[in-house]
Design an enzyme around this catalytic site. Structure first.
Site, mmCIF file in Angstrom:
data_model
loop_
_atom_site.group_PDB
_atom_site.id
_atom_site.type_symbol
_atom_site.label_atom_id
_atom_site.label_comp_id
_atom_site.label_asym_id
_atom_site.label_seq_id
_atom_site.Cartn_x
_atom_site.Cartn_y
_atom_site.Cartn_z
ATOM 1 C CB SER A 238 -0.878 0.006 1.250
ATOM 2 O OG SER A 238 -2.116 -0.579 0.973
ATOM 3 C CB CYS A 389 -3.361 8.328 29.010
ATOM 4 S SG CYS A 389 -4.134 9.517 30.064
ATOM 5 C CD GLU A 390 0.185 4.809 23.771
ATOM 6 O OE1 GLU A 390 -0.762 4.299 24.414
ATOM 7 O OE2 GLU A 390 0.723 4.259 22.822
ATOM 8 C CE1 TYR A 419 -6.986 0.199 4.694
ATOM 9 C CE2 TYR A 419 -5.948 1.884 3.349
ATOM 10 C CZ TYR A 419 -6.505 0.631 3.470
ATOM 11 O OH TYR A 419 -6.571 -0.188 2.374
HETATM 12 N N1 LLP Z 1 -6.421 -5.324 -2.141
HETATM 13 C C1 LLP Z 1 -5.900 -6.075 -1.156
HETATM 14 C C2 LLP Z 1 -5.819 -7.530 -1.321
HETATM 15 C C3 LLP Z 1 -5.431 -5.475 0.008
HETATM 16 O O1 LLP Z 1 -4.911 -6.220 0.966
HETATM 17 C C4 LLP Z 1 -5.517 -4.065 0.150
HETATM 18 C C5 LLP Z 1 -5.042 -3.411 1.353
HETATM 19 C C6 LLP Z 1 -6.088 -3.314 -0.894
HETATM 20 C C7 LLP Z 1 -6.523 -3.983 -2.029
HETATM 21 C C8 LLP Z 1 -6.256 -1.827 -0.836
HETATM 22 O O2 LLP Z 1 -5.046 -1.158 -0.683
HETATM 23 P P1 LLP Z 1 -5.036 0.457 -0.836
HETATM 24 O O3 LLP Z 1 -5.375 0.775 -2.258
HETATM 25 O O4 LLP Z 1 -6.066 1.009 0.094
HETATM 26 O O5 LLP Z 1 -3.672 0.850 -0.414
HETATM 27 N N2 LLP Z 1 -3.865 0.056 7.265
HETATM 28 C C9 LLP Z 1 -2.831 0.379 6.313
HETATM 29 C C10 LLP Z 1 -3.147 -0.165 4.966
HETATM 30 C C11 LLP Z 1 -3.388 -1.657 4.952
HETATM 31 C C12 LLP Z 1 -3.806 -2.133 3.612
HETATM 32 C C13 LLP Z 1 -4.259 -3.544 3.660
HETATM 33 N N3 LLP Z 1 -4.640 -4.051 2.393
HETATM 34 C C14 LLP Z 1 -2.637 1.892 6.259
HETATM 35 O O6 LLP Z 1 -3.270 2.592 7.041
HETATM 36 O O7 LLP Z 1 -1.817 2.385 5.479
#
Ligand code: LLP
Length: 461
Positions: A238, A389-390, A419
């Protein structure tokens, strides 16, 4: 001690490059690439979105709040649709999902990638046609797989040999033949944070191409003949800006596709290259427009397929962040401003790591602006922190804010559509903020604010 810290601070500034240094005018400016399209400063200096001033939003809905520019979200969906006219665009719901967003992406012609029973339930509750849903996950439960089959989900992305066996048994029981893709690991080191890179060998997702598991999985599914193998799937990570990783991934996946053809006599008709397209969080980020990205990806796949004498497979992509990330900002109210002994100024807002964990978890960079007014004051280097609190409860690591920033000011942090709400928590029993969608002068709540009653609702006794 002081000299050492000042040096460290100088180093941080240096790493941002000269574009980071600001004048008072810059502090009030809204750099277009960071903000949803309809965001402006009105005549009084307040930020407005979709024709509604943040002052009005705050009066009606309070702070903190996530504010969604619905027109911007719809425009991004359309841009992806028209950039990939012959491909399927699956919005990755993990970035942010609620019923209203499901309806918006469905209306704009996108399909939907879900990765849990909860996301699937939300998609179905909002009326997403099941054939336009894809189900992901490295450890889907039997109940999740059964529900997907019973709902008639369009495709299930297989992630382990266990899952092939479970889904095969469930499909046999029901006498159905679900469409499946095999998620493969292509062995690419994506240039992004370790926790969000998913194509190197040493991690939990997918079947390794290099180790032979990906070929074995495809051969097993084809041999058993219960599941309909439509293609291969690769997601390399990502917040990626460089298409080089996708190029290597496409080459390796198509090479496997050719080997499957040669060994099993089957040409798989589909190919999914995942999501991960980067967005601008600060002025230092320079993402590619979807049109450019689409041209590159399509050309890579066409060239590679031709070289391997494969029919060009139908492409699909799964953008999450690039669809919803830039369409939202978070609106906070400043509570305290602390000048720490000439080191830096800490500006505390009424939210923090419970509504945006990304800074603490990934060291993500964000920017911020005083949103209720403009200011003629000189810029000062500030760190925007939350109320938790961190000590690591940081929202924006470094930002120039006007020196007169004060309690009661509204602060807006752009780029929080992806996210942030979807990873929000109740840490310190802080209720999660609402999501307010604004369009054509109208604001509506699409996810309501949590209340103290909500916080107590699960306690028994
Ligand atoms: N397809 C699959 C199989 C995935 O695992 C993901 C993201 C996406 C598509 C979408 O990715 P995007 O286009 O949104 O980057 N929590 C992390 C990101 C984790 C992404 C997990 N999978 C953050 O806040 O950066």
């Amino acid at each position: 001690m002081r000299a050492h810290e000042a040096g460290a601070l100088h180093g941080e500034l240096g790493s941002r490059g000269p574009g980071w240094l600001r004048t008072p005018e810059d502090v009030n400016a809204l750099v277009p690439q960071l903000w949803p399209r309809t965001v402006r400063r009105d005549a009084g200096g307040a930020v407005s979105v979709g024709g509604v001033s943040v002052r009005e939003l705050v009066e009606r809905f309070g702070t903190p709040a996530y504010v969604l520019d619905e027109e911007d979200l719809r425009t991004r969906c359309r841009e992806f649709r028209s950039a990939f006219p012959d491909a399927d665009v699956y919005y990755a719901g993990k970035a942010f999902l609620c019923r209203a967003v499901v309806r918006i992406v469905a209306e704009e012609g996108l399909s939907l990638d879900v990765c849990s029973g909860g996301e699937l339930a939300t998609a179905l509750a909002a009326g997403m046609p099941p054939e336009r849903i894809g189900l992901h996950g490295n450890n889907k439960s039997v109940a999740e797989l059964a529900r997907a089959l019973d709902a008639g989900v369009g495709r299930i992305i297989l992630d382990s040999f266990w899952e092939i066996d479970r889904l095969t048994a469930l499909a046999r029981e029901r006498g159905v033949r679900p469409g499946v893709l095999i998620r493969v690991t292509v062995g690419v080191e994506a240039h992004t944070h370790e926790y969000i890179a998913t194509a190197h060998e040493d991690q939990k997702f997918g079947f390794s191409i290099a180790g032979g598991a990906a070929f074995a999985a495809a051969a097993k599914v084809l041999d058993e003949g219960v599941l309909e193998l439509r293609g291969l799937h690769s997601h390399i990570g990502s917040q990626i800006f460089d298409t080089g990783g996708f190029e290597v991934a496409a080459r390796r996946v198509l090479d496997l596709q050719a080997r499957i053809r040669d060994a099993c006599g089957v040409e798989l008709p589909e190919l999914d290259l995942g999501g991960g397209f980067g967005i601008a969080y600060t002025t230092q980020d320079d993402p590619q427009p979807p049109g450019d990205l689409a041209k590159r990806l399509t050309k890579i796949v066409e060239d590679e397929a031709q070289a391997l004498r494969l029919a060009v497979p139908r492409l699909s992509v799964e953008p999450g962040r690039a669809i919803v990330g830039p369409a939202m900002f978070t609106l906070y109210e400043v509570g305290t401003v602390k000048d720490v002994d000439g080191i830096r100024t800490y500006v505390s807002v009424d939210g923090g790591m419970s509504d945006n964990i990304r800074t603490a978890l990934y060291g993500a960079s964000y920017s911020a602006t005083v949103a209720g007014r403009t200011s003629p004051a000189e810029p000062i280097l500030a760190r925007v922190v939350g109320k938790h609190c961190e000590a690591g409860d940081v929202v924006v690591q470094d930002e120039f804010l006007p020196a007169d920033v004060t309690a009661g000011d509204l602060l807006a942090v752009p780029g929080t559509g992806a996210y942030c709400r979807s990873m929000a928590s109740n840490y310190n029993h802080v209720p999660r903020p609402p999501v307010v969608a604004v369009r054509d002068g109208q604001a509506r709540v699409i996810v309501r604010r949590e209340t103290e009653d909500d916080l107590l609702a699960l306690d028994v006794g």
